[in-house]
Design a protein around this motif. Sequence first.
Motif, PDB file in Angstrom:
ATOM      1  N   UNK A 171      39.337  46.876  23.223  1.00  0.00           N
ATOM      2  CA  UNK A 171      40.456  48.231  23.219  1.00  0.00           C
ATOM      3  C   UNK A 171      41.562  47.916  24.230  1.00  0.00           C
ATOM      4  N   UNK A 172      42.739  48.019  23.304  1.00  0.00           N
ATOM      5  CA  UNK A 172      43.867  47.603  24.226  1.00  0.00           C
ATOM      6  C   UNK A 172      44.848  48.827  23.829  1.00  0.00           C
ATOM      7  N   UNK A 173      45.905  48.722  24.737  1.00  0.00           N
ATOM      8  CA  UNK A 173      47.096  49.871  24.441  1.00  0.00           C
ATOM      9  C   UNK A 173      47.826  49.630  23.118  1.00  0.00           C
ATOM     10  N   UNK A 176      44.099  26.201  54.314  1.00  0.00           N
ATOM     11  CA  UNK A 176      43.655  27.292  53.491  1.00  0.00           C
ATOM     12  C   UNK A 176      43.888  27.119  51.941  1.00  0.00           C
ATOM     13  N   UNK A 206      41.246  24.979  50.492  1.00  0.00           N
ATOM     14  CA  UNK A 206      40.068  25.638  50.543  1.00  0.00           C
ATOM     15  C   UNK A 206      39.963  26.555  49.230  1.00  0.00           C
ATOM     16  N   UNK A 266      37.906  26.520  45.372  1.00  0.00           N
ATOM     17  CA  UNK A 266      37.156  27.692  44.987  1.00  0.00           C
ATOM     18  C   UNK A 266      37.537  28.447  43.910  1.00  0.00           C
ATOM     19  N   UNK A 267      38.770  28.479  43.708  1.00  0.00           N
ATOM     20  CA  UNK A 267      39.413  29.432  42.811  1.00  0.00           C
ATOM     21  C   UNK A 267      40.480  28.496  42.026  1.00  0.00           C
ATOM     22  N   UNK A 285      50.208  38.831  31.740  1.00  0.00           N
ATOM     23  CA  UNK A 285      49.102  38.884  32.759  1.00  0.00           C
ATOM     24  C   UNK A 285      48.089  40.069  32.752  1.00  0.00           C
ATOM     25  N   UNK A 286      48.464  40.860  31.739  1.00  0.00           N
ATOM     26  CA  UNK A 286      47.476  42.038  31.822  1.00  0.00           C
ATOM     27  C   UNK A 286      46.250  41.651  30.894  1.00  0.00           C
ATOM     28  N   UNK A 287      45.133  42.030  31.311  1.00  0.00           N
ATOM     29  CA  UNK A 287      43.983  41.606  30.772  1.00  0.00           C
ATOM     30  C   UNK A 287      43.186  43.057  30.246  1.00  0.00           C
ATOM     31  N   UNK A 288      42.243  42.708  29.393  1.00  0.00           N
ATOM     32  CA  UNK A 288      41.346  44.036  28.754  1.00  0.00           C
ATOM     33  C   UNK A 288      40.146  43.346  28.429  1.00  0.00           C
ATOM     34  N   UNK A 289      39.172  44.145  28.555  1.00  0.00           N
ATOM     35  CA  UNK A 289      37.519  43.811  28.392  1.00  0.00           C
ATOM     36  C   UNK A 289      37.489  43.650  26.999  1.00  0.00           C
ATOM     37  N   UNK A 297      45.401  54.240  22.491  1.00  0.00           N
ATOM     38  CA  UNK A 297      44.748  52.818  22.512  1.00  0.00           C
ATOM     39  C   UNK A 297      44.461  52.666  21.074  1.00  0.00           C
TER      40      UNK A 297
END
Lengths: 219, 220
Positions: B195-197, B88, B91, B95-96, B166-170, B134
């Motif tokens: 936009x971030x904190x 597994x 697999x 894929x990832x 590990x935090x992410x923002x658009x 923000x």
Amino acid sequence: MLRRLARSLINAVVALVVIAAAVYAHTFTMDQDDLDAPLSTRAAAGSAAATGRFSARLGKVVAASSLRLLTTTTEPVSGRVMILGTTRVGTPDVFVVTTVSATSSGAPTRLADAWLRTADGVEYAATDRVGPEFTLADRPVQDGWWVDVVFVFEVPREALPGSSVVVTAPSSNGIYDEIYPGRYDQLLPEAVLAVAPDDAAAKRILDDVKSSWQLVAKE
Amino acid sequence: MSETNGAGAAPASFDAFKPVAREAPAPGEESIFSTGSWPAVPPATLPPAPPEPPARPRRLRRAARAVVLLVTAVALVAVTIGVQVWDRSVWVGARYPAEVVTDVPRLQGAPLHGMTWRADLSVRPRALGDDPGVTSVVATVEVTPASAEQIAGYLTPDFEMRDRTGRRWQALPSGTLTQLDLRAGMTSRLTVVATVPNAVRDTAELVLAYSPREMLRFAR
């Protein structure tokens, strides 16, 4: 001699039983419905349901027999808000306008899919008669702050007692959901937010049905 | 001299009809086929039988065998589960794939997909009505194509802001940069807004990605 034969026979039977049990154990697998079942987190009205990917809490709940959809713009010079258009949407049933606050933990996500789940498990999808520009349901939910999204459901009045708003995050399997539909377990998180946990709460909402409720889109 | 068997020896006198004095066997000892009794033959000296093993070593041996069986069974189960977990993980890994992120020093460029990329981040001043928790971060991304062939294959990459936990923002491009805007050896610019904190407005980094294995992270 006989004892040795008997012992061999017993060993063979035990081995066969173990093999049969191992084969039978393989029948204890989840069916497709189980595999597709989301991981539900429940919360009462006003409290947050924290799933692994996002947290959500139910804010305002309004019932209305019609909606007034306003499209506005702000003049850059004067700062005046101008109405560009108005649409009225009616229903023989009732519109349930819910405001859900949400934040994510880690990665941005969108909570575009929502259902109103009745006490007996019937699910109503959010209506498509109100565009995302009025509900902001497709805005990203991100880590660090809460955003409000609106979900509008068009449901019969009798659906309200015991109902909940169910919000879920989209699958992260990417293209593999389309290539192999139904092949992979989703384990998608869903937040189940009680709208009207009992008849009394439903009665309070239905006793206060607005004749018109306004939703505004800003251009 | 000719000799036959027994021809030279004087034959013993034997009278077949003369009764032989015999002792009668004790009752019950004589077989019905017996023609008489015979002098008792002394019993052959058999090797002594090995002594019966004591009960304790036998129990110990059984216990040892049970332990070996148990350990074997546990090992087999572990191997069975381990093979499935390994299968597994292979697999999932296929894929990832794990991300391969290239760190780009501050205000320096790095090549990716035949382009040289460079980014400069700044914090947008707070405006009236902004959410107090923000901050908007604006990145000016410069792209310099190495050749015309690379321009033909140009696609706008994905952008996002990340912190080291590990935090992410658009992060979204505010404009569009197409193949028609690019010239080989010439630098074009793209503005990316996120936009971030407030807490990470000075530390969050811009990440440019074409795939999990093709990522650039621009240091602040």
